[in-house]
Design a protein around this motif. Structure first.
Motif, PDB file in Angstrom:
ATOM      1  N   ILE A 224       0.717  -1.268   0.022  1.00 46.97           N
ATOM      2  CA  ILE A 224       0.021  -0.036   0.031  1.00 46.97           C
ATOM      3  C   ILE A 224       0.824   1.150   0.006  1.00 46.97           C
ATOM      4  O   ILE A 224       0.551   2.236  -0.771  1.00 46.97           O
TER       5      ILE A 224
ATOM      6  N   ASP B  91      11.712   2.966   4.950  1.00 46.76           N
ATOM      7  CA  ASP B  91      11.147   1.469   5.252  1.00 46.76           C
ATOM      8  C   ASP B  91      12.483   0.724   5.622  1.00 46.76           C
ATOM      9  O   ASP B  91      13.781   1.092   5.531  1.00 46.76           O
TER      10      ASP B  91
ATOM     11  N   GLU C 111      12.912  -2.317   4.912  1.00 47.24           N
ATOM     12  CA  GLU C 111      13.591  -3.450   3.956  1.00 47.24           C
ATOM     13  C   GLU C 111      14.210  -3.048   2.860  1.00 47.24           C
ATOM     14  O   GLU C 111      13.914  -2.703   1.835  1.00 47.24           O
TER      15      GLU C 111
ATOM     16  N   ASP D  52      13.704   2.173  10.747  1.00 50.36           N
ATOM     17  CA  ASP D  52      12.846   1.068  11.677  1.00 50.36           C
ATOM     18  C   ASP D  52      11.738   2.187  12.342  1.00 50.36           C
ATOM     19  O   ASP D  52      12.242   3.010  13.492  1.00 50.36           O
ATOM     20  N   VAL D  53      10.606   1.957  12.196  1.00 53.10           N
ATOM     21  CA  VAL D  53       9.528   3.183  12.816  1.00 53.10           C
ATOM     22  C   VAL D  53       9.367   2.859  14.136  1.00 53.10           C
ATOM     23  O   VAL D  53       8.880   3.583  14.711  1.00 53.10           O
TER      24      VAL D  53
ATOM     25  N   ASN E  59       2.260   4.355   7.635  1.00 53.19           N
ATOM     26  CA  ASN E  59       1.515   3.079   6.904  1.00 53.19           C
ATOM     27  C   ASN E  59       2.392   1.971   7.337  1.00 53.19           C
ATOM     28  O   ASN E  59       1.701   0.934   7.372  1.00 53.19           O
TER      29      ASN E  59
ATOM     30  N   ALA F   3      -4.780   2.370   9.478  1.00 48.52           N
ATOM     31  CA  ALA F   3      -5.304   1.334  10.636  1.00 48.52           C
ATOM     32  C   ALA F   3      -5.637   0.287   9.672  1.00 48.52           C
ATOM     33  O   ALA F   3      -4.932  -0.395   9.041  1.00 48.52           O
TER      34      ALA F   3
ATOM     35  N   TYR G 141      -2.617  -7.565  16.637  1.00 50.79           N
ATOM     36  CA  TYR G 141      -2.892  -6.875  15.659  1.00 50.79           C
ATOM     37  C   TYR G 141      -4.161  -5.966  15.730  1.00 50.79           C
ATOM     38  O   TYR G 141      -4.153  -4.903  15.472  1.00 50.79           O
TER      39      TYR G 141
ATOM     40  N   LYS H 169      -4.352  -1.664  16.027  1.00 48.98           N
ATOM     41  CA  LYS H 169      -5.222  -0.869  14.869  1.00 48.98           C
ATOM     42  C   LYS H 169      -6.339  -0.339  15.426  1.00 48.98           C
ATOM     43  O   LYS H 169      -6.717   0.957  15.218  1.00 48.98           O
TER      44      LYS H 169
ATOM     45  N   PRO I 158      -8.357  -0.228   5.616  1.00 48.54           N
ATOM     46  CA  PRO I 158      -9.042  -1.065   4.586  1.00 48.54           C
ATOM     47  C   PRO I 158      -9.143  -2.598   5.319  1.00 48.54           C
ATOM     48  O   PRO I 158      -8.832  -2.703   6.311  1.00 48.54           O
ATOM     49  N   ALA I 159      -9.782  -3.260   4.402  1.00 49.42           N
ATOM     50  CA  ALA I 159     -10.011  -4.922   4.766  1.00 49.42           C
ATOM     51  C   ALA I 159      -8.783  -5.413   3.841  1.00 49.42           C
ATOM     52  O   ALA I 159      -7.971  -4.611   3.655  1.00 49.42           O
TER      53      ALA I 159
ATOM     54  N   VAL J  29      -6.173  -6.442   1.309  1.00 48.83           N
ATOM     55  CA  VAL J  29      -5.520  -5.696   0.119  1.00 48.83           C
ATOM     56  C   VAL J  29      -4.498  -6.786  -0.334  1.00 48.83           C
ATOM     57  O   VAL J  29      -3.716  -7.062   0.377  1.00 48.83           O
TER      58      VAL J  29
ATOM     59  N   THR K 153      -1.229  -7.756  -0.909  1.00 50.52           N
ATOM     60  CA  THR K 153       0.230  -7.133  -0.640  1.00 50.52           C
ATOM     61  C   THR K 153       1.003  -8.372  -0.005  1.00 50.52           C
ATOM     62  O   THR K 153       0.640  -9.598  -0.176  1.00 50.52           O
ATOM     63  N   ARG K 154       1.972  -7.917   0.832  1.00 48.80           N
ATOM     64  CA  ARG K 154       2.750  -9.100   1.386  1.00 48.80           C
ATOM     65  C   ARG K 154       2.667  -9.086   2.784  1.00 48.80           C
ATOM     66  O   ARG K 154       3.747  -9.383   3.717  1.00 48.80           O
TER      67      ARG K 154
ATOM     68  N   ARG L 278       9.087 -11.523   7.414  1.00 43.43           N
ATOM     69  CA  ARG L 278      10.355 -11.263   6.879  1.00 43.43           C
ATOM     70  C   ARG L 278      11.107  -9.986   7.445  1.00 43.43           C
ATOM     71  O   ARG L 278      12.238  -9.957   7.454  1.00 43.43           O
ATOM     72  N   ASN L 279      10.044  -9.177   8.154  1.00 40.48           N
ATOM     73  CA  ASN L 279      10.920  -8.032   8.619  1.00 40.48           C
ATOM     74  C   ASN L 279      10.663  -7.879  10.318  1.00 40.48           C
ATOM     75  O   ASN L 279      10.929  -7.131  10.723  1.00 40.48           O
TER      76      ASN L 279
HETATM   77  N1  LIG Z   1      -2.812  -5.556   3.116  1.00 34.52           N
HETATM   78  C1  LIG Z   1      -3.956  -5.812   3.896  1.00 34.52           C
HETATM   79  O1  LIG Z   1      -4.961  -6.481   3.677  1.00 34.52           O
HETATM   80  C2  LIG Z   1      -4.183  -4.722   4.754  1.00 34.52           C
HETATM   81  C3  LIG Z   1      -5.091  -4.501   5.344  1.00 34.52           C
HETATM   82  C4  LIG Z   1      -5.711  -3.738   6.401  1.00 34.52           C
HETATM   83  C5  LIG Z   1      -4.318  -3.004   6.729  1.00 34.52           C
HETATM   84  N2  LIG Z   1      -3.254  -3.013   6.332  1.00 34.52           N
HETATM   85  C6  LIG Z   1      -2.187  -2.492   6.739  1.00 34.52           C
HETATM   86  O2  LIG Z   1      -1.563  -1.506   5.637  1.00 34.52           O
HETATM   87  C7  LIG Z   1      -0.195  -0.957   5.878  1.00 34.52           C
HETATM   88  C8  LIG Z   1       0.746  -1.619   4.790  1.00 34.52           C
HETATM   89  O3  LIG Z   1       0.879  -2.942   4.979  1.00 34.52           O
HETATM   90  P1  LIG Z   1       0.732  -3.796   3.374  1.00 34.52           P
HETATM   91  O4  LIG Z   1      -0.491  -4.234   3.206  1.00 34.52           O
HETATM   92  O5  LIG Z   1       1.193  -2.945   2.520  1.00 34.52           O
HETATM   93  O6  LIG Z   1       1.660  -4.742   3.805  1.00 34.52           O
HETATM   94  P2  LIG Z   1       3.399  -4.886   3.080  1.00 34.52           P
HETATM   95  O7  LIG Z   1       3.938  -5.955   4.182  1.00 34.52           O
HETATM   96  O8  LIG Z   1       3.149  -5.180   1.741  1.00 34.52           O
HETATM   97  O9  LIG Z   1       4.023  -3.767   3.479  1.00 34.52           O
HETATM   98  C9  LIG Z   1       4.176  -3.308   4.656  1.00 34.52           C
HETATM   99  C10 LIG Z   1       5.704  -2.317   4.482  1.00 34.52           C
HETATM  100  O10 LIG Z   1       6.271  -1.886   5.837  1.00 34.52           O
HETATM  101  C11 LIG Z   1       7.549  -2.197   6.053  1.00 34.52           C
HETATM  102  N3  LIG Z   1       7.823  -2.272   7.535  1.00 34.52           N
HETATM  103  C12 LIG Z   1       7.509  -3.257   8.040  1.00 34.52           C
HETATM  104  N4  LIG Z   1       7.942  -3.192   9.268  1.00 34.52           N
HETATM  105  C13 LIG Z   1       8.725  -2.057   9.315  1.00 34.52           C
HETATM  106  C14 LIG Z   1       9.300  -1.305  10.268  1.00 34.52           C
HETATM  107  N5  LIG Z   1       9.742  -1.553  11.542  1.00 34.52           N
HETATM  108  N6  LIG Z   1       9.803  -0.041  10.061  1.00 34.52           N
HETATM  109  C15 LIG Z   1       9.667   0.544   8.755  1.00 34.52           C
HETATM  110  N7  LIG Z   1       8.972  -0.182   7.784  1.00 34.52           N
HETATM  111  C16 LIG Z   1       8.539  -1.241   7.983  1.00 34.52           C
HETATM  112  C17 LIG Z   1       7.711  -3.423   5.118  1.00 34.52           C
HETATM  113  O11 LIG Z   1       8.998  -3.522   4.884  1.00 34.52           O
HETATM  114  C18 LIG Z   1       6.889  -3.179   3.975  1.00 34.52           C
HETATM  115  O12 LIG Z   1       7.534  -2.469   3.051  1.00 34.52           O
HETATM  116  C19 LIG Z   1       0.023  -1.803   7.213  1.00 34.52           C
HETATM  117  O13 LIG Z   1      -0.229  -0.852   8.300  1.00 34.52           O
HETATM  118  C20 LIG Z   1      -1.137  -2.671   7.463  1.00 34.52           C
HETATM  119  O14 LIG Z   1      -1.188  -3.313   8.734  1.00 34.52           O
HETATM  120  C21 LIG Z   1      -3.038  -3.918   5.297  1.00 34.52           C
END
Ligand SMILES: NC(=O)c1ccc[n+]([C@@H]2O[C@H](COP(=O)([O-])OP(=O)(O)OC[C@H]3O[C@@H](n4cnc5c(N)ncnc54)[C@H](O)[C@@H]3O)[C@@H](O)[C@H]2O)c1
Length: 293
Positions: A18, A37, A39, A63-64, A90, A143, A157, A161, A187-188, A190, A192-193, A199-200
């Motif tokens: 996202i 980020d 990664e 690292d956030v 994010n 969130a 989690y 959130k 979002p619900a 999406v 992504t990974r 991994r992180n």
């Molecule tokens: N994908 C979904 O279904 C979904 C649904 C609801 C909310 N979200 C939220 O959306 C946001 C983005 O997630 P996403 O779905 O794109 O997942 P994602 O894993 O593809 O991306 C998350 C990004 O955050 C980075 N990250 C992780 N830990 C970190 C840290 N300590 N410091 C800095 N960067 C860090 C990762 O390297 C990655 O690039 C998250 O907050 C997630 O909870 C995702």
């Protein structure tokens, strides 16, 4: 009309998913983009992709969950672009899920530090910068639908959130007389990974306890839902639309309105029972204390 041209957005977790798509969307709308980020290889390819799209971009490995990393991110963002107009909090991890009897404490700490304290540190670091130039500014906290109501086995989690939703509501009111508009994206699923968040997982949150059958089950259901989720491009476009409309709550899945509705209905019914309780007689007429500014 939303004028983002030449303004600067800092996006945590901007290397993928996202966050990356928001970087692309906001960059194509004319913003300078700071991708922050943990990664690093992914961050380098995200930076190249934005640059190839003609976007002014800066990548910061950070690292956030570490306040000092936020201070460094702010410093280099200002050095490069002069001022910052938007923070997208994010970065997030799908950590800490599981049954309440099987506490994986490092998993809880990981989720709280990244998903909650990461948002707090980000806002705490950047809000003064968003305010100081007096131009329009935005704070977007990411969130989840998991923050709109509890879910069995949701564990840390859902807790983090829900906290991000509540903080966004508080900050929205706290900042209402400033140029900073606060939104919360919920979002619900999406595509992504997020289901591969381990991994992180930083070494300091070891040891990873062996997953229980409950955790394995929820991980499998989540992975399938994420793989069948909506595309990140839809989320990016929707965020832009919602910013134009000045929305506090940004939803991407109208089909999930049932989640907060069921919760509101259950709460309303519980209030109704309280109002009928002879024990509480007379309290309904008392003044309500609110913390409006
Ligand atoms: N994908 C979904 O279904 C979904 C649904 C609801 C909310 N979200 C939220 O959306 C946001 C983005 O997630 P996403 O779905 O794109 O997942 P994602 O894993 O593809 O991306 C998350 C990004 O955050 C980075 N990250 C992780 N830990 C970190 C840290 N300590 N410091 C800095 N960067 C860090 C990762 O390297 C990655 O690039 C998250 O907050 C997630 O909870 C995702």
């Amino acid at each position: 009309m939303l004028d983002l041209e030449g303004k600067t957005a800092v996006i945590s977790g901007g290397a993928g998913g996202i966050g990356f798509n928001l970087g692309m969307t906001l960059g194509k709308a004319g913003m300078n983009i700071v991708l922050a980020d943990i990664e690093e290889p992914q961050l380098a390819s995200a930076e190249s992709a934005l640059r190839d799209a003609g976007i002014e971009v800066l990548a910061v490995a950070m690292d956030v969950a570490l306040r000092e990393d936020w201070a460094r991110t702010a410093e280099v963002a200002v050095q490069r672009f002069g001022s910052v107009h938007m923070l997208v909090n994010n970065a997030g991890v799908g950590g800490g899920i599981g049954a309440l009897e099987t506490l994986d404490e490092p998993g809880w700490r990981w989720a709280i530090d990244v998903n909650l304290m990461g948002v707090v540190y980000g806002a705490n670091t950047f809000i003064p910068l968003l305010k100081e130039h007096g131009e329009s500014a935005w704070l977007i906290n990411v969130a989840s639908m998991a923050g709109m109501a509890g879910a069995p086995l949701g564990g840390a989690y859902t807790a983090t959130k829900a906290a991000v939703v509540a903080l966004s509501e508080s900050w929205h009111d706290e900042l209402k007389n400033t140029p900073v508009q606060v939104s919360v994206l919920a979002p619900a699923f999406v595509k992504t990974r997020i289901h591969l968040s381990h991994r992180n997982r930083q070494a300091r949150y070891a040891p990873v306890s062996a997953p229980t059958p409950d955790v394995l089950h929820i991980a499998k259901v989540t992975a399938k839902a994420v793989e069948n989720g909506i595309d990140v491009e839809v989320v990016g476009a929707r965020v832009l639309e919602a910013l134009e409309q000045g929305e506090l709550y940004i939803f991407t899945h109208p089909n999930y309105s049932v989640v907060p509705q069921q919760r509101s209905a259950a709460i309303a019914a519980a209030f109704e029972r309280a109002a009928q309780s002879p024990i509480l007689e007379g309290i309904s007429d008392q003044e309500v204390t609110r913390f409006d500014r």
